[in-house]
Structure formats: C-alpha cells, structure tokens
Design an enzyme around this catalytic site. Structure first.
Site, PDB file in Angstrom:
ATOM      1  N   CYS A 172     138.896 -55.253  36.531  1.00 60.04           N
ATOM      2  CA  CYS A 172     140.815 -56.180  36.883  1.00 60.04           C
ATOM      3  C   CYS A 172     141.124 -56.814  35.222  1.00 60.04           C
ATOM      4  O   CYS A 172     142.042 -56.476  35.285  1.00 60.04           O
ATOM      5  CB  CYS A 172     140.813 -56.678  37.940  1.00 60.04           C
ATOM      6  N   HIS A 199     141.142 -62.770  39.786  1.00 62.62           N
ATOM      7  CA  HIS A 199     141.802 -60.918  39.508  1.00 62.62           C
ATOM      8  C   HIS A 199     143.211 -61.569  38.727  1.00 62.62           C
ATOM      9  O   HIS A 199     142.977 -62.881  38.201  1.00 62.62           O
ATOM     10  CB  HIS A 199     142.339 -61.160  40.869  1.00 62.62           C
ATOM     11  N   ASP A 216     150.595 -54.346  39.898  1.00 61.14           N
ATOM     12  CA  ASP A 216     149.148 -54.156  39.699  1.00 61.14           C
ATOM     13  C   ASP A 216     148.568 -52.681  39.414  1.00 61.14           C
ATOM     14  O   ASP A 216     148.778 -51.776  40.709  1.00 61.14           O
ATOM     15  CB  ASP A 216     148.569 -54.984  41.264  1.00 61.14           C
TER      16      ASP A 216
END
Length: 911
Positions: A172, A199, A216
């Site tokens: 991520c 995150h 995202d």
C-alpha cells in the site's frame, strides 16, 4: 513516549516525524521532469476514448501512440458504473482501475536462487547499496527460502516515486506514493492520506463536486469512505491529509464513531494531549505556508475549502452509523493470510453493495420536468423554483439590456426574476430568438449573475447544502389531455420504454404462459414484458430439489426438519442425478438467519411474485422461467406450477446462450435486469439471499425489497422514469406566478400532442435501438425528441430559421463559425477564441498543473463569452466542460483532453 518540543507543545516525536514524512512524500510529486516522465506513461486515449475517438497518433498530445482505441474496445468503459461519475471524476475512477493493472502486489518476493514462492520474511535492515539509497528505501526486508535454505532475497521498501515508476511493485505504501504521482501528472490537485493504523491512500480535489474525493489505488476504489471502517473493520484513530501547503486532520470523514469514548481513547494512545495535537497542526500549517510564500488569494482558497470540509465533519460527527448500501467489502489487495493477520478481511462476509460513500457535494439527480405543448390552460403555467439544485449546464448570461452584469450580481431574487420574465416577454415571437421556446428558465444565487437555461440543461443536480443556488424553470400545471391522467386516482398513466429489441434478441419473438387447465398460451415478447420495471430470469429444473422449494413456496414447519443443500455446494445446471447436490438435514431449531443464508425454504419465489403482482400489476416485476429440465414432459409438469412466463422448452439454443451470457453454473439461479437498459440490477450471488430474507419478514419486506431493486437501476433509466412520471405531476396553484408565466410564454395544442407521451417515447426509443444506439442514450434522445416535436408545431426553432430571410437585417452581426452554430462576433470576435486558445496553450505548457485549467464564468473578463449567444456552446465545441461549483459556473479543460486537437480547432477558427 517522548514528547516533541516543537512549538513548545507536548506532541510525541513519532507523531511529529510521520507528519514530516508526509510532507516529504508530496514534495517528491512536484519534480517537473518526473511529472513529464510519468505523464508520458498514462494512456489517455485508452482511459478516455471519448476524447480521442477516431483520431490518430498525429492528433495526440501524449507523445504519440498507436491508432486510438475505440470506445467499444476500451476495457475501462463500464456503462453500468460510469454513470455515477462525470468529467474528471470519471477519469479518476478509470485511472485507479488502470493503475491496479500496471502495479504488482508483493506478498513475498520469489527466491533469488530457486525462484520458490514460499519465502518468509525473517528480518529487516537499513539500506546498504547505492540503489537502495537512491531509491530512498526506508527499510529492506530479508527473506528466507525453505526450499534452498538461502536467506539472500531482499525486498527494499522504496519511497522514491522515481524508483517506483521503474519497479511498479510493492504494497500500500508504494501504491499510494506512485498513484499520487500519477494523479499529479494527470493534472489533479492531490493530497497524500496517512492513516496511523498502517494504511495510506490519496485524495484528489473535484472542482465539479467542490470537495476532496478518496482514491485507493490498492483496491481500485474511489469515493468509498466507508470502506476502511465499515468494510475492512479497521479501528481508526488518526487520519491526516498532506499537500505542499497544509496538513489537515480528516479522520471524521472516514468514521461514524468519532465521538465515542473508545474512539477518543485510541486517539489519545497516539497523542495523549489532543488539544496540543490540534495546535501543532495549526502551527505546522502557518510555518509551511510562510516558507512556501503563498499568496493571500491561495491562502483564502485553502481556508475556504477547509471551512467547507469542517462543516461537513461537524455533520458526520452526529451520524452514529454508516448508511445502508455504503461500501462494505473487506480488503481485496494482499494475500488472505496477510489480510486476516491485519484484521482487514472484513467484519463479515456480506453480499455486494453498489452504493458509494455519501457526503456533502455528492451528485444526486433531480427529477426532470419537460415543458411540452398540449391542451392546457395557459394561465396555469408556472415558473417553478428549485432550491439547492443546479442545472447540468447553462446557455448564457442574461443580456445587459435587461440587467447589467454588476446589477445582476447585486440584485434581489425578485428583481432577477422580473428581469428574466421581461427578457422572455420581449423576445417572444422574434424570428432570430424566440426566447419563450428556446429558454426554459434560469439559475442564480446571491452575488451571482442570472444564467439562462435551455432544454439541454436537464437533469438538475443537488449542490452543497451550504450553497444557495436557486433554479427557476417553467412547468405546465396540467397535462390531462396529453397523458390521460385519471384525476380521481392520480395514477401515473405512462408506459415504461422497455428495451424490447434487447429482450427479443435474448428470448426470441414469443414466450409462453399458462392458460386454462393444461393449455399453454404463446405471447409476443414485447407484449409479455410491456410496462415491466424489472425483468427476472429464473434458471431452474424440476429434478432440482432446492429449485422446487425456491419456486413453489413450501414453508418450514415448527419442530420439524427440512432438506436443504449443503453450504458451499452448487447444483450443476444440467440434467444429472440429484447426487450432484449433496444434502443435509437442518433442524428447525437452528438460527433463522443461518437458514436464510443457506438459501432455502423460508419464503420462496412464488410468494414474492404474487405479492408484487398484487402491489404492482403494472410497472412491476416480470419473471421468465429458463428451464434445465431433462425433457419436455418434465418441463410441462414443472411450469404448470408457476404463475409467470417461460422460454419455450424447444428453444435449447437460446437457453444455452442465456446460461453462458449470465454465467449460470448452478441452479436455482435468479438474475434481475432493468427493463429499460437491460443492465443487471441484482446478480445471481445476491437474489436468493434477498428474496429469502424479504419473504421471511412478510409482504411489507417484499415490497421494500422491490423498491430497493428499482433504485439500483442505472441513473439514465431513473431519469427516463422520473421524466415521464413528473410529466404527470399536478402542481399547486400560485396566482402571481401563473399570471406572470402566462404573459411570458405561449403554448398551443397540436395534433401530435394527442399521442400519449410514454407511447410516443417508446416508439422512438425502439427505433433508436434498431439503429444501434445504446439503451440509456436512446432513452434520453427519445424524450428530447418528443419534447422538441411537440414544441416545433408552435414555435420555429432557431436552427430552422431561413437564413436568407435574415440577410438584410440591419443589426445582423452573427456568423456561423462552425456548422449549425452562430456566434455574435460583435460581442465576442476574436476575444472569445483568443481567451480559449490562451487557456489551452497554458495547459499545454504545464499539463500537470491544476492552476490554469478552469475559470469562473462570473468573472468580469470572461463575461464577454458568457453573455454572447452560443458563446458557451462554442467553448464546448472547442472541448471545454461547463459545470457548476460552490461559487459559480466553471469552464474547464478536461484532464484527459486532447490538447493538440483543442488547439487546432481554436487556431482554425481564428483563420
């Protein structure tokens, strides 16, 4: 926990270091050479073929590519989902999906020696090699291979976007870092989002929506703010957003538990002095803006956005839970083992929800109202006001002769309305501008000009709750003579424009129904599906036990057992023995929800169908049985028990095509489609659960389920239904406005208006489908064409004026700069095209900059364009988009625009 002494505040050093790291990340995105290199890798022609369709690489501004991908060929066109977004927001959605494909997620790297994929991370170290230092690796993971017992495989966690542009792999952190660069290279104003529960992602600013949109890139999702808390099950605490100029605490956007003591305790675990944390962020912002030398205008813009964002956050703090239908899927990226270990696989395994996050500024379509000629009482025409909505687009500003630019911005709503009606009245009947037929209303707000609307300004959209736009548009009070409304019942007497051609291609010309006794009746597919809002295909067979239970409505009895299919087993869709469906006895003492999840026995399809037929004999649900029986006799016996339609058993070829097209690999299977577009509304994964759950709770629950299904149809289909429905709505009488409107507008009845509106729309809709036009576009065109046909009998369209008859007009100063578009060159001349060309050239120099792409139409300098007839149409011809914002209407160059093509058009017009 060591406190930081920065600004004399008690802030943990780790908290402060991560803030500094966030600023370092966004600084890396502003390297001009890196932005150029990254932009050259974005396939604009594939992501937005609508902008490049039919043009070769000679027309392209992205370094030259192969022949442009057609709209049909682009893998990123998704009509079922694309309608939720517009312009640059739609481009962002496609960019996120594309980015998923070019990146490689690394759970564990393969062994460098034997290429085994079973490596395990044993330890980490700091960077040692020049490559690791140049790539700004924060740490290097070292992996052990159980196959060859080697511990030589490394995975550097690079933080340099330049290095990531080369490797395109990671997790991520790498995804968010590189995707942020891609967004900046495309021209988005981008911020880096740091979640202290490990995150990161990005947000980009949407000028169209007037807010930041979450993106995202790990999940390929945008604007799904419920995903982390509701979907993944994260226990959030701090979420910060970074740009070059600011850091903002945006935690409240992503949680609905902010005010709970548990949530605040988690925040204090990160930073014990919450008040000091807030002051630290404010001090950091003041310092950054001073260092960057921001202008007062830029600071005012940033603070204005933060003010709107804070107002939204204040509202969300009072929301105890996420709304039903908001995104709730568990995490998709990464191995299942890794996701479970992090607690991000999801709170529970739920069926898919289609809704995205709500929030202030979301686009929401408002019912369209069409002004049509009919046998109506002219005195009942009204100028209707819609608060808090804006049109999709505008035509021009109210001319100065009715109210000057400065006066329009200062005038009251009442004065603006009077000036508009004077404009309509004064122009009614003129050959070159019949305002009573061309313009259908106006839009304005405090300190804003009066923007005129044409019929193309529909549909309306909700705007931010803090923005007081008012939209006024003419509507007829009554349409009884046209639509045949039953005034006693107020039922909507219009036809649903069912996509008959689509269903005929799938099902054939005729379906069958049960008649008297054992007789079967053949019905044309068009007639059988007439006025259905939804159409369901039911794949089933008599030899399948769960199918009979699903369709025949047998109920489980108290204190008895029941046969159900074993969880996880699927009945094959072919006539084999029932051994294919292992069964297990489930006692009635088991939890009811578990029984529903097993998709059996509580309440069945026949119960649902009969309930809905009673509730909605028209505009409801129709079911078509698609049989997998072994032979005709079995089919006949089984179908005899059903109240709905069936595909003829003899047509096995179409049955096989249907099974293949809808991915049917097990029965029973129910798939629900939108009757207008043919789009899937409820997929095979969800229907049995939803039908069982609804029937378990009775008729009201079944009706609610149907309402939810109807609400899932594509937005374009909703607009068609709403338009037809609103044409039947009776308005309240208003003496003052009806008198003003009756003087301003005049609509005469015509023979064509005797056709029922829905029937006429249906005829044209079917013709357009036959010409190959997509269903949603065909529906919109059909409604528009019917409206224009009716009005054409009473009014001469400006485009149909005999140009030769106007040749001697003394004040004629218009020229047809492009076919079918006349522009008043006495007002505009070269100024309009010159301004447009200047904007295009500025963007061409720095296409990744977000500073030069748009301008407000209410600007005094730009007003030369806005007040000219067809001036805005000319901007659209050049490739600009026109849309509303929280402060004004905006003209903007799309981020995915073909700049060379736009520039060539402008230069050609200048000669």
């Amino acid at each position: 926990m060591a406190p930081s002494t920065s600004f004399g505040l008690e802030v943990p050093a780790k908290f402060a270091r991560r803030i500094d790291s966030g600023f370092d990340t966004v600084k890396e995105w502003e390297n001009e050479e890196l932005l150029k290199e990254c932009r050259a890798q974005i396939p604009f022609h594939i992501l937005c073929p609508e902008q490049y369709h039919g043009r070769t690489d000679m027309d392209m501004d992205d370094g030259g590519m192969d022949m442009c991908t057609s709209i049909e060929q682009s893998p990123y066109i998704n009509p079922e989902d694309d309608h939720k977004y517009q312009g640059d927001d739609l481009f962002l959605k496609r960019l996120a999906k594309y980015f998923q494909e070019i990146m490689t997620w690394v759970n564990n790297p393969p062994c460098e020696l034997c290429n085994s994929d079973q490596t395990k991370c044993r330890q980490t170290r700091g960077p040692l090699t020049s490559e690791e230092f140049d790539g700004k690796a924060s740490r290097v993971e070292i992996y052990w291979c159980p196959n060859c017992n080697a511990e030589t495989t490394t995975f550097p966690r690079y933080n340099s976007p330049r290095k990531l542009l080369e490797t395109k792999k990671g997790r991520c952190g790498e995804y968010a870092n590189l995707f942020g660069l891609y967004c900046r290279a495309a021209g988005f104003e981008t911020r880096y989002i740091l979640d202290y529960t490990d995150h990161v992602w990005t947000e980009v600013y949407s000028k169209r929506l007037g807010r930041w949109i979450m993106a995202d890139s790990c999940e390929g999702q945008i604007d799904a703010t419920s995903m982390y808390e509701k979907g993944w099950g994260k226990k959030l605490n701090w979420i910060l957003a970074f740009t070059l100029d600011s850091v903002v605490d945006i935690t409240r956007r992503y949680t609905r538990a902010y005010l709970s003591e548990e949530f605040q305790a988690r925040r204090r675990d990160i930073c014990p002095r919450l008040d000091h944390a807030v002051m630290y962020l404010n001090q950091k912002n003041d310092t950054i803006r001073s260092i960057n030398g921001l202008s007062a205008k830029r600071i005012e813009e940033i603070q204005g956005r933060m003010g709107l964002e804070e107002a939204f956050f204040e509202e969300t703090m009072n929301m105890a839970s996420w709304a039903e239908g908001e995104y709730s899927e568990g995490r998709q990226s990464g191995s299942l083992e890794w996701r479970v270990l992090r607690g991000e696989a999801g709170i529970r395994m739920e069926r898919k929800n289609q809704g995205n996050s709500g929030g202030k500024g979301d686009i929401a379509t408002i019912c369209t109202e069409v002004v049509i000629g009919s046998k109506i009482d002219h005195s009942k025409l009204k100028l209707r006001c819609e608060d808090g909505v804006v049109p999709s687009t505008i035509a021009m500003r109210l001319p100065d002769e009715y109210m000057s630019f400065a006066a329009q911005k200062a005038a009251t709503f009442s004065a603006k309305k009077k000036a508009f009606l004077e404009f309509i009245k004064s122009n009614k009947g003129e050959d070159d501008l019949d305002a009573s037929s061309q313009y259908i209303g106006y839009c304005t707000k405090d300190n804003s000009p009066v923007y005129l609307m044409k019929r193309g300004s529909y549909p309306f959209q909700k705007c931010d709750g803090n923005v007081q736009w008012k939209t006024y548009h003419f509507v007829p009070q009554s349409l009884e003579s046209t639509l045949g409304i039953d005034s006693s019942s107020h039922e909507y007497m219009f036809d649903i424009p069912v996509n008959s051609e689509y269903f005929i291609n799938l099902l054939g010309d005729h379906l069958i129904a049960n008649g008297d006794g054992s007789n079967k009746v053949s019905i044309s597919t068009t007639e059988a599906l007439k006025n259905s809002r939804l159409v369901a295909f039911y794949f089933s067979a008599h030899w399948c036990g769960p199918c009979r239970q699903f369709s025949e409505g047998n109920r489980i009895q108290e204190n008895t057992g029941a046969i159900v299919d074993q969880p996880g087993m699927v009945l094959r869709d072919d006539p084999i023995s029932e051994i294919a469906a292992p069964k297990v006895v489930v006692q009635s003492s088991q939890n009811k929800d578990q029984k529903v999840a097993q998709n059996n026995l509580n309440a069945m399809l026949s119960e649902m169908y009969e309930t809905l037929k009673d509730e909605n004999p028209s505009h409801g649900l129709e079911v078509v049985f698609v049989s997998s029986d072994r032979d005709s006799a079995s089919f006949e016996n089984y179908f005899q028990t059903m109240p709905w339609l069936a595909l003829p058993f003899t047509d096995r070829a179409k049955k096989n095509v249907l099974s293949q097209q809808f991915g049917v690999n097990g029965i029973p299977c129910l798939i629900v489609l939108d009757a207008i577009s043919g789009a899937i509304v409820v997929g095979k994964e969800d229907t049995r659960f939803e039908v069982g759950t609804a029937c378990q709770h009775g008729n009201d629950s079944i009706k609610k389920m149907f309402s939810m299904w109807s609400d899932r149809i594509p937005e374009e289909s909703k607009e068609i239904v709403k338009t037809l429905k609103m044409a039947c709505v009776r308005e309240e009488d208003d003496e003052e406005e009806k008198n003003e409107a009756s003087e301003a507008m005049h609509i005469e009845p015509t023979p064509q208006t005797q056709l029922e509106l829905g029937a006429r729309v249906n005829i044209i809709y079917t013709q357009l489908l036959a010409e190959g036009i997509q269903p949603n576009e065909a529906g919109a065109q059909a409604i528009k064409q019917v409206t224009e046909e009716i009005k054409a009998a009473s009014f001469a369209s400006p485009m149909e004026i005999d140009e030769s008859a106007q040749a001697d007009t003394e004040d004629m100063r218009e020229e047809e700069v492009v076919p079918g578009m006349k522009v008043d060159l006495s007002l505009v001349g070269e100024n309009l095209i010159g301004l447009a060309l200047k904007s295009i050239e500025n963007v061409e120099k720095t296409p990744y900059s977000f500073k030069f792409r748009s301008f407000k139409l209410g600007n005094k300098t730009i007003d030369v364009i806005t007040r000219a007839r067809n001036g805005l149409d000319l901007l659209r011809f050049l490739g600009f988009e026109i849309y509303s914002s929280d402060v004004d209407f905006i003209a903007s160059i799309p981020l995915c625009a073909n700049l060379l093509q736009m520039k060539a058009k402008a230069e050609n017009l200048l000669g």
